[in-house]
Structure formats: structure tokens, C-alpha cells
Design an enzyme around this catalytic site. Structure first.
Site, PDB file in Angstrom:
ATOM      1  N   SER A   1       0.814  -1.205   0.000  1.00 44.87           N
ATOM      2  CA  SER A   1       0.000   0.000   0.000  1.00 44.87           C
ATOM      3  C   SER A   1       0.856   1.267   0.000  1.00 44.87           C
ATOM      4  CB  SER A   1      -0.949  -0.060   1.191  1.00 44.87           C
ATOM      5  OG  SER A   1      -2.055   0.745   0.924  1.00 44.87           O
TER       6      SER A   1
ATOM      7  N   HIS B   1      -7.642  -5.634   0.159  1.00 39.47           N
ATOM      8  CA  HIS B   1      -6.386  -4.886   0.335  1.00 39.47           C
ATOM      9  C   HIS B   1      -5.645  -5.465   1.549  1.00 39.47           C
ATOM     10  CE1 HIS B   1      -4.093  -1.194  -0.194  1.00 39.47           C
ATOM     11  NE2 HIS B   1      -4.172  -0.951   1.104  1.00 39.47           N
TER      12      HIS B   1
ATOM     13  N   LYS C   1       4.148   2.097  -2.469  1.00 34.96           N
ATOM     14  CA  LYS C   1       4.571   3.307  -3.189  1.00 34.96           C
ATOM     15  C   LYS C   1       6.030   3.586  -2.812  1.00 34.96           C
ATOM     16  CE  LYS C   1       0.033   5.320  -1.785  1.00 34.96           C
ATOM     17  NZ  LYS C   1      -0.978   4.616  -2.475  1.00 34.96           N
TER      18      LYS C   1
ATOM     19  N   TRP D   1     -10.138   0.537  -4.944  1.00 41.81           N
ATOM     20  CA  TRP D   1      -9.569   1.838  -4.534  1.00 41.81           C
ATOM     21  C   TRP D   1      -8.166   2.005  -5.101  1.00 41.81           C
ATOM     22  CZ3 TRP D   1     -11.171   6.285  -2.872  1.00 41.81           C
ATOM     23  CH2 TRP D   1     -10.368   7.132  -2.094  1.00 41.81           C
TER      24      TRP D   1
HETATM   25  C1  GTR Z   1      -5.301   4.546   1.990  1.00 36.33           C
HETATM   26  C2  GTR Z   1      -4.733   5.385   0.897  1.00 36.33           C
HETATM   27  C3  GTR Z   1      -4.049   4.514  -0.105  1.00 36.33           C
HETATM   28  C4  GTR Z   1      -3.194   3.443   0.522  1.00 36.33           C
HETATM   29  C5  GTR Z   1      -3.700   2.960   1.858  1.00 36.33           C
HETATM   30  C6  GTR Z   1      -2.695   2.244   2.753  1.00 36.33           C
HETATM   31  O1  GTR Z   1      -6.045   5.247   2.893  1.00 36.33           O
HETATM   32  O2  GTR Z   1      -5.790   6.085   0.305  1.00 36.33           O
HETATM   33  O3  GTR Z   1      -3.326   5.318  -1.008  1.00 36.33           O
HETATM   34  O4  GTR Z   1      -1.878   3.837   0.606  1.00 36.33           O
HETATM   35  O5  GTR Z   1      -4.215   3.955   2.629  1.00 36.33           O
HETATM   36  O6  GTR Z   1      -1.533   2.613   2.841  1.00 36.33           O
HETATM   37  O7  GTR Z   1      -3.128   1.311   3.432  1.00 36.33           O
END
Ligand code: GTR
Length: 424
Positions: free
Chosen positions: A260, A402, A264, A351
Site C-alpha cells: 500500500s 487490500h 509506493k 480503490w
Molecule cells: C489509503 C490510501 C491509499 C493506501 C492505503 C494504505 O487510505 O488512500 O493510497 O496507501 O491507505 O496505505 O493502506
């Protein structure tokens, strides 16, 4: 009453910028048409035809765009790092691992900043030296395992809200398949990302960034100033420095993995630090592997508003203006070439825009071709649990949400095995 308040309500909306928020796109038919910048076309229009041109001309241009306009510039200051082994446990993970806990103390003059690194090292090492997968964690090393000997992160007291109850020991253990890694001969290194930069827009003051010469708590940040993702990426490189000093580490087999926002980070760390020979982004989404121009799921407008401290300030100007970006995320992946990269998505993680994540791997592939390597060769997404293992570019989409699952770990190590121990 209603009539009096309504205009006030709308002007408040536009002042705060809410008026510019668009509904989130979750339907492929609503993805706008877009044209991606061609990774192999230089700023002056010249086409890159060989790896030398890529390395000498185009790659530096792409790097400049990402550091100047997205993640910020990584300062060059040499920060002193002292590593101290605090604890060693030789019979961890059912006797399969030795766990070492190391204090990394960063210092500049009298200013210091501490971070806690944990190494999970296989006891059985047929190759003598082992590859290491470095992966930051979100809630402390102690949160990745039920082992009661694991220390709390130093950042625990700085942003307690990030950690919840102290009873969180082991709560994310199912995301950390240490046993599988040990069985397959991979060491895992982890550290809480908050120990480098507590993940909050007001926490620069408690980050390792305070040790750098440009740090000024009272000045506005420069448009190309690094923020938390840049700082986490820098921290990953300091972990790599330390790993390279250890006799049991195979220096040519360092892997950076992240989930996540840390996916990045993993791509940005891997783009900058060529010691990471395999770079893995798990469900990294917007600002990670996903193509920004698709605006599917999370968009640049949302991410730069909700997490203003992740990217350099100038990135915000592309909110709702994705087509004006001089780059897109496939080019971030291309910066890793010719080293190996793996992108993964989850079926229920719209998402993060699964298709956008896949397409980045596909559109980065022409750079791998310059080196004679195959990558993701078709623009058709594979089905669930049908990983693509191109020579240097991998991709899978799995069932579920996720998350990081044992399935993900298994595919990552399959891919690493192909890089590190190719069948003759
Ligand atoms: C979310 C964010 C994502 C992702 C995620 C995470 O809220 O919108 O970009 O990075 O967090 O890191 O779990």
C-alpha cells in the site's frame, strides 16, 4: 432558515476546496480516454533505441520528473548511523529463525533519532549467505509476530494513536509469513515506518528529516522538498547499508517489498537505490503502481488532500489535472529496469485500481526490452491466481481485499527464486 444557510454552506464548500471533489470512479466505462507519456521518448522528442541512451539520457530525465514533481529530492547529507544489537534470540519461529533486534541511531552533531530494526534470519542456510527481503511494517515489529520478546517501536510514544492498545502485539502476524520465508531460505528485515517518519502531516518535527541541513520548522517547504515517502525510502537505503555489513547476507540479493503506501515507498526506494535487486509493490495503488491518468478509485486530488505529507508539495498541482502530468506511474516502474520488479493487486481493492497497477507493469516493459528481457507482454490482465512471471517483470491479482497474504509472499519468493537461482 434553510435559505439563509444554504449559500453559506456552498461558499464554505468552495473555500475548503470540496467543490472540486468528483465522485470516485469504480466503473471501467467511466475511465476517461487518456494518452500516456511514452517512456522511451525523451523530452526533446528523440526516441530511445538502446540501453545506453536510456541510461545516459532518458532515465535521468524520468528520475528528475519524479524527484522534482512527485516524491521530492532526497538530500545528499551523510547522516551518521550507529547500529547496536540489542537482543538476539536463536530459537524463534518454531526454532527455524534467529531474531535480532537492532537499534539504528541516526545522528548529526548532538541531534539523534532512533529506529528499531528486526531481522528474522533462517537458521538453516544451505547457500550460507541468504537473500533479505526488507519490508517496513505499519504498527511496530512486535505487531508482526506473537513473540513476546519483540520490543515496541521508538515511535510508540510519539504517535500513540497510530498503534491503538498496547495489546496489539501480534495483531498483524497473519500478514507476515515468517515461517514460509524461513523454509524458503529468505531472511526478512522489518522496521516500523513511523520510526523514520511518523505518518501524520504534523510529524515532520519528529522524523529523521530533522537531522538534515535543510530542515527548518518555521519555513514553508520548497515545492520539491521530500516528505514522508521520500524519507521512508531513504530509511530503506540505510537498512540496506547495514545489511551489507552482515556476513550472512547475500549482498547481491536484497529485496524491497512494501504494501500500500509502503508499496509506493518500495517503488521509489527501488528506483533510487540499485542495491535492491527485486522491488515488490503490493496493492500500491494511486501514487504507486496505478496509472494516475485513469483516475479510477483513489485520485491525485484525494491522495494529496488526505495525505499532504506523503509527496512533495508541487505534486498537488496535478490534482484534477492528471493529463498535465509530464510523467505517469509506468515510468516509475521503468526506473527500476533492468532490475526485477513485481506488481500485485487484490480483486476487491478497486480503490487501488487493479487494472491501472497492471497497465503500469505492461507499459514499463519496453524499457526491459532494451536489455533483452521479457516483461508483461500482453495488455490483457491475467485471471485471478494466474501470475505472470516475465523474466524481469511480474504481476498477479489474487482473491480478497487490500492486504498481504501468504499467497502474495509465496509468489514473491517464486519470482525472487527465478531471479536469484535461475534453473540452468
Ligand atoms: C489509503 C490510501 C491509499 C493506501 C492505503 C494504505 O487510505 O488512500 O493510497 O496507501 O491507505 O496505505 O493502506
Amino acid at each position: 432558515m434553510r435559505n439563509i444557510l444554504l449559500p453559506l454552506f456552498f461558499s464554505a464548500l468552495s473555500i475548503s476546496g470540496f467543490a472540486q471533489q468528483k465522485p470516485v470512479i469504480y466503473d471501467e466505462s467511466q475511465v476517461p480516454s487518456y494518452e500516456l507519456p511514452d517512456v522511451l521518448t525523451c523530452n526533446d522528442g528523440t526516441k530511445v533505441t538502446n540501453k545506453r541512451m536510456w541510461e545516459k539520457k532518458r532515465r535521468p530525465e524520468v528520475m528528475e520528473m519524479f524527484q522534482g514533481q512527485m516524491f521530492g529530492r532526497t538530500p545528499k547529507d551523510k547522516i551518521k548511523v550507529d547500529c547496536t544489537l540489542l537482543q538476539e534470540k536463536k530459537d524463534a519461529v518454531y526454532g527455524k529463525a534467529t531474531i535480532q533486534q537492532i537499534q539504528m541511531r541516526f545522528s548529526n552533531g548532538s541531534k539523534t533519532h532512533d529506529a528499531l530494526l528486526m531481522l528474522v534470519i533462517p537458521n538453516n542456510r544451505p547457500h550460507k549467505k541468504v537473500p533479505v527481503i526488507f519490508c517496513y511494517n505499519f504498527k511496530g515489529n512486535h505487531n508482526t509476530t506473537h513473540d513476546p520478546s519483540i520490543l515496541m517501536p521508538y515511535s510508540y510514544d510519539i504517535i500513540p494513536s497510530a498503534y491503538g492498545e498496547k495489546g496489539e502485539r501480534g495483531l498483524s502476524a497473519r500478514r507476515w509469513d515468517y515461517e514460509q520465508a524461513m523454509d524458503r531460505g529468505y531472511a526478512v528485515a522489518t522496521m516500523c515506518y513511523n520510526d523514520i517518519y511518523p505518518d501524520d502531516k504534523n510529524e515532520l518535527k519528529n522524523s529523521v528529516g530533522t537531522l538534515f541541513s535543510g530542515y527548518n520548522p518555521n519555513a514553508e517547504l520548497a515545492p520539491d522538498s521530500w516528505q514522508s515517502i521520500g524519507t521512508w525510502a531513504w530509511g530503506a537505503s540505510r537498512v540496506a547499508d547495514y545489511l551489507q555489513t552482515l556476513p550472512w547476507v547475500d549482498k547481491d540479493k536484497l529485496v524491497m517489498m512494501g504494501h500500500s503506501r509502503l508499496g509506493k515507498t518500495s517503488l521509489w526506494a527501488g528506483a533510487q537505490d540499485t542495491r535492491f535487486k527485486v522491488v515488490i509493490s503490493n496493492d500500491s495503488g494511486c501514487g504507486g503502481a496505478a496509472i494516475s491518468r485513469r483516475t479510477f478509485g483513489e485520485t491525485l486530488e484525494i491522495i494529496t488532500r488526505v495525505f499532504p505529507h506523503w509527496f512533495c508539495p508541487s505534486f498537488r498541482r496535478f490534482a484534477n489535472k492528471e493529463n498535465e502530468l509530464p510523467f505517469d506511474q509506468h515510468e516509475l516502474i521503468a526506473l527500476i529496469a533492468p532490475r526485477a520488479v513485481y506488481v500485485a493487486s487484490a480483486e476487491m481493492d478497486a480503490w487501488a485500481d487493479q487494472k491501472g497497477e497492471f497497465l503500469s507493469a505492461y507499459h514499463a516493459t519496453p524499457v526491459y526490452h532494451l536489455y533483452g528481457f521479457k516483461g508483461v507482454e500482453s495488455d490483457q490482465m491475467p485471471g485471478l491466481h494466474q501470475p505472470i512471471m516475465g523474466e524481469k517483470v511480474g504481476y498477479h491479482i489474487r482473491q480478497g481485499v487490500h492486504d498481504v497474504t501468504n499467497y502474495d509472499w509465496a509468489r514473491y519468493m517464486d519470482f525472487c527464486d527465478r531471479q536469484f537461482y535461475p534453473k540452468k
